[in-house]
Design a protein around this motif. Structure first.
Motif, mmCIF file in Angstrom:
data_model
loop_
_atom_site.group_PDB
_atom_site.id
_atom_site.type_symbol
_atom_site.label_atom_id
_atom_site.label_comp_id
_atom_site.label_asym_id
_atom_site.label_seq_id
_atom_site.Cartn_x
_atom_site.Cartn_y
_atom_site.Cartn_z
ATOM 1 N N TYR A 186 -0.186 -7.760 -5.074
ATOM 2 C CA TYR A 186 -1.001 -6.817 -5.840
ATOM 3 C C TYR A 186 -0.965 -5.442 -5.197
ATOM 4 O O TYR A 186 -0.894 -4.417 -5.890
ATOM 5 N N ILE A 187 -0.992 -5.393 -3.878
ATOM 6 C CA ILE A 187 -0.922 -4.109 -3.167
ATOM 7 C C ILE A 187 0.400 -3.417 -3.464
ATOM 8 O O ILE A 187 0.436 -2.261 -3.884
ATOM 9 N N LEU A 188 1.514 -4.142 -3.232
ATOM 10 C CA LEU A 188 2.849 -3.586 -3.441
ATOM 11 C C LEU A 188 3.824 -4.747 -3.634
ATOM 12 O O LEU A 188 4.106 -5.472 -2.685
ATOM 13 N N CYS A 207 9.888 4.994 -7.213
ATOM 14 C CA CYS A 207 10.416 3.664 -6.883
ATOM 15 C C CYS A 207 9.555 2.546 -7.459
ATOM 16 O O CYS A 207 9.929 1.375 -7.372
ATOM 17 N N CYS A 208 8.398 2.902 -8.015
ATOM 18 C CA CYS A 208 7.454 1.896 -8.508
ATOM 19 C C CYS A 208 7.233 2.104 -10.001
ATOM 20 O O CYS A 208 6.880 3.203 -10.433
ATOM 21 N N SER A 209 7.430 1.044 -10.759
ATOM 22 C CA SER A 209 7.211 1.120 -12.202
ATOM 23 C C SER A 209 6.673 -0.218 -12.699
ATOM 24 O O SER A 209 7.416 -1.200 -12.744
ATOM 25 N N PRO A 210 5.366 -0.266 -13.048
ATOM 26 C CA PRO A 210 4.371 0.799 -12.953
ATOM 27 C C PRO A 210 3.867 0.971 -11.520
ATOM 28 O O PRO A 210 4.083 0.104 -10.683
ATOM 29 N N VAL A 211 3.195 2.084 -11.256
ATOM 30 C CA VAL A 211 2.714 2.368 -9.902
ATOM 31 C C VAL A 211 1.452 1.550 -9.631
ATOM 32 O O VAL A 211 0.459 1.696 -10.353
ATOM 33 N N PRO A 212 1.465 0.674 -8.631
ATOM 34 C CA PRO A 212 0.246 -0.077 -8.299
ATOM 35 C C PRO A 212 -0.875 0.880 -7.901
ATOM 36 O O PRO A 212 -0.616 1.904 -7.247
ATOM 37 N N PRO A 213 -2.110 0.598 -8.283
ATOM 38 C CA PRO A 213 -3.213 1.541 -8.030
ATOM 39 C C PRO A 213 -3.406 1.858 -6.554
ATOM 40 O O PRO A 213 -3.695 2.993 -6.192
ATOM 41 N N LEU A 214 -3.238 0.868 -5.676
ATOM 42 C CA LEU A 214 -3.473 1.109 -4.253
ATOM 43 C C LEU A 214 -2.327 1.873 -3.609
ATOM 44 O O LEU A 214 -2.506 2.499 -2.563
ATOM 45 N N VAL A 215 -1.141 1.835 -4.213
ATOM 46 C CA VAL A 215 -0.032 2.661 -3.721
ATOM 47 C C VAL A 215 -0.349 4.120 -3.980
ATOM 48 O O VAL A 215 -0.114 4.994 -3.131
ATOM 49 N N ARG A 216 -0.910 4.400 -5.149
ATOM 50 C CA ARG A 216 -1.273 5.781 -5.472
ATOM 51 C C ARG A 216 -2.387 6.276 -4.543
ATOM 52 O O ARG A 216 -2.364 7.429 -4.090
ATOM 53 N N GLN A 217 -3.350 5.399 -4.256
ATOM 54 C CA GLN A 217 -4.458 5.795 -3.397
ATOM 55 C C GLN A 217 -4.021 6.000 -1.944
ATOM 56 O O GLN A 217 -4.561 6.853 -1.242
ATOM 57 N N CYS A 218 -3.065 5.199 -1.488
ATOM 58 C CA CYS A 218 -2.640 5.240 -0.082
ATOM 59 C C CYS A 218 -1.253 5.841 0.067
ATOM 60 O O CYS A 218 -0.513 5.497 0.993
#
Length: 577
Positions: A451-453, A475-486
């Motif tokens: 879930y994180i990545l 590199c992420c599709s869709p962008v996981p929410p915690l990847v955007r936050q961190c």
């Protein structure tokens, strides 16, 4: 459902294709080879269209077999991540994370909805689900320390619980399997080795059904179960929005009743079932208990003694398929409804359809147990009783012990090797440290690493090593929410990775398990492992050579003389090559 049947039929047909020596034999016939080539091109065309539709880069038709498989695998991961992301978005788990899902397909429906629409509703049934682990009385402990059993007492024991504590070579105290001795000394009761008349179960409508949500209901169920000698048991768990996973539901069936137990509300109360579950006189029937046994230990402090696993029986009988749905169809002529495989079992209250599905997993299992024992007895000999063999293998499964995942220096290597990629020291640095960052954050937030990545995104970031933050998001599709936050944390790791060179990678090269696979990244100068010309430290005469010891030179170097003709030949060869 028709699409699912088509996939099953296609899989069955592909499994019937010849392989090995037989393939070479059939492939020697031009007609067979032409037919296979034609179908292969058709399948590749369909897959290519699907990947293109999902905007997954790569030309599968222009790659070799290994790269085709990798592209399909990457496509599957990407599509499943998007499905999961859309489900979470519709569930209300997170919002505004860079992808929009049209809610029209899931709007309020009329009473004459189609079956397909009902299936869609199943996927998003648990809208706005509150995280159950927040209300657990015993808080989830994700620390990387050895697992301590939840038992406070040990029914049906031959060894007291206190004697299960041991110390390893490093002086660290740990618990071995609390029922290890009881399982090693277990002897199958004679009545369970006999074949009796198979008892067909009544219909679900005519069978007593009890939902167990309170401690009072639990105690009444335990009183009923103490009077029986056979139980069918199954579990439903959730693992996506939690680090270790947790059991959401337990199904128990007897010959006369079905029980659905809410293991979220009764998580700290269900240890009372050990009185029955560890009783060697009561047989517990599971199907594929390799996951159920650790889950019971981890969440509920429950252990099993005297188990019959119908999956182990299906393996011995060498059935073409060994899943529960196959056994239900084979013995009971019941079509298992697998549309609930994506159901979020954290949902409360459970839908009527979900309860029906959960009951079916155990309602017919005791009858399957009766019938499969008949087949095992039919193939048994004086030298081997196959019923007893199933009990032995099932007991080995009961000996499984839940262990907490502990991150090591090489934990990332299993994923790296499965990817069949070739990483240099910079890419490997990024993979190792992003992997560790993901694990640490997952433990702190009690989320799954996926879930994180997701793995394929982690590998892509490590492979591409984007210079800018927006490159990481690409590199992420869709962008996981915690990847955007961190994002800044991941970018910092990637930046450090790009600074790595051969001269400061000695610790990385000490790991022999992947050092042979390490190559140079395109952005790094092509230098040898022994080339110190770009080193910041002056090397001088510190490197050892044979010339440093003339005596050793005389002893170990043999002088060879060549004729003029031989020298001429060497010169010609050097000009050629």
């Amino acid at each position: 459902m028709s699409d699912f049947k088509t996939v099953i039929e296609g899989t069955r047909a592909s499994n019937n294709l010849p392989s090995g020596v037989n393939w070479n034999f059939y492939n020697s016939y031009p007609k067979f080879k032409k037919a296979v080539s034609s179908r292969q091109n058709h399948v590749l065309k369909l897959i290519s269209s699907l990947l293109k539709n999902q905007k997954i880069p790569g030309n599968i038709r222009g790659k070799d077999a290994d790269h085709q498989f990798e592209l399909v695998e990457e496509g599957n991961d990407t599509i499943l991540d998007r499905v999961t992301h859309n489900i979470d978005t519709l569930n209300g788990s997170f919002k505004n994370v860079g992808i929009s899902v049209t809610p029209k397909a899931f709007a309020s429906e009329s009473t004459d909805n189609t079956q397909a629409a009902n299936k869609k509703r199943i996927l998003v049934h648990g809208r706005n689900i509150e995280r159950p682990q927040i209300k657990f009385k015993i808080k989830v402990d994700n620390r990387p320390v050895p697992f301590k059993p939840l038992l406070t007492s040990k029914p049906n024991s031959k060894v007291p619980l206190d004697l299960c504590l041991e110390t390893n070579e490093d002086g660290i105290m740990f618990y071995k399997h609390p029922y290890q001795l009881e399982l090693e000394e277990f002897k199958v009761p004679v009545e369970h080795l006999k074949v009796s008349t198979a008892i067909k179960p009544a219909s679900l409508e005519d069978t007593k059904f009890v939902e167990v949500y309170t401690e009072e209901q639990l105690n009444l169920m335990v009183s009923d179960l103490l009077t029986v000698k056979e139980l069918a048991i199954d579990l439903e768990a959730h693992s996506y929005r939690t680090y270790q996973g947790f059991t959401c539901l337990m199904q128990i069936s007897t010959r006369n009743a079905d029980y659905i137990i809410d293991t979220l509300h009764l998580r700290d109360k269900l240890h009372v079932l050990n009185e029955i579950f560890t009783n060697p006189a009561v047989v517990k029937v599971f199907h594929g208990a390799d996951s159920d046994i650790p889950w019971l230990q981890r969440d509920l402090g429950l252990y099993i003694v005297n188990m019959f696993d119908t999956y182990q029986a299906a393996k011995i009988l060498n059935f073409s398929r060994k899943g529960l749905e196959f056994l239900l169809k084979h013995y009971c002529n019941v079509d298992a409804d697998k549309k609930f495989q994506l159901y979020d079992w954290r949902t409360r209250p459970l839908s009527t359809e979900a309860i029906y599905y959960a009951r079916c997993d155990t309602h017919y299992l005791l009858y399957v147990y009766d019938m499969i024992k008949k087949d095992l007895m039919a193939m048994s000999t004086n030298q081997c009783n196959y019923i007893e063999l199933v009990f032995q293998r099932s007991t080995d499964v009961c000996k499984l012990r839940y262990e907490v995942n502990i991150l090591g220096d090489d934990s990332h290597l299993s994923m790296y090797k499965r990817s069949k990629k070739m990483f240099d020291i910079q890419q490997m640095y990024a993979l190792k440290h992003i992997y560790a960052w993901r694990d640490k954050l997952a433990r702190e937030l009690d989320e799954s690493p996926g879930y994180i990545l997701p793995n394929h995104m982690l590998l892509k970031i490590s492979e591409m090593l984007p210079k800018e933050s927006h490159g990481i998001l690409a590199c992420c599709s869709p962008v996981p929410p915690l990847v955007r936050q961190c994002l800044h944390e991941i970018h910092y790791i990637v930046k450090k990775a790009r600074e790595q060179t051969f001269e400061n990678a000695e610790k990385l090269n000490e790991d022999k398990s992947f050092s042979q696979d390490v190559i140079k990244h395109i952005d790094v100068d092509m230098i040898s492992l022994h080339d110190y010309s770009k080193s910041k430290e002056a090397v001088g005469d510190s490197l050892p050579t044979l010339l440093n010891d003339l005596n050793k030179l005389d002893d170990e170097i043999e002088i060879v003389y060549f004729t003029p003709q031989e020298i001429t030949i060497f010169q010609v060869l050097s000009d050629i090559f």
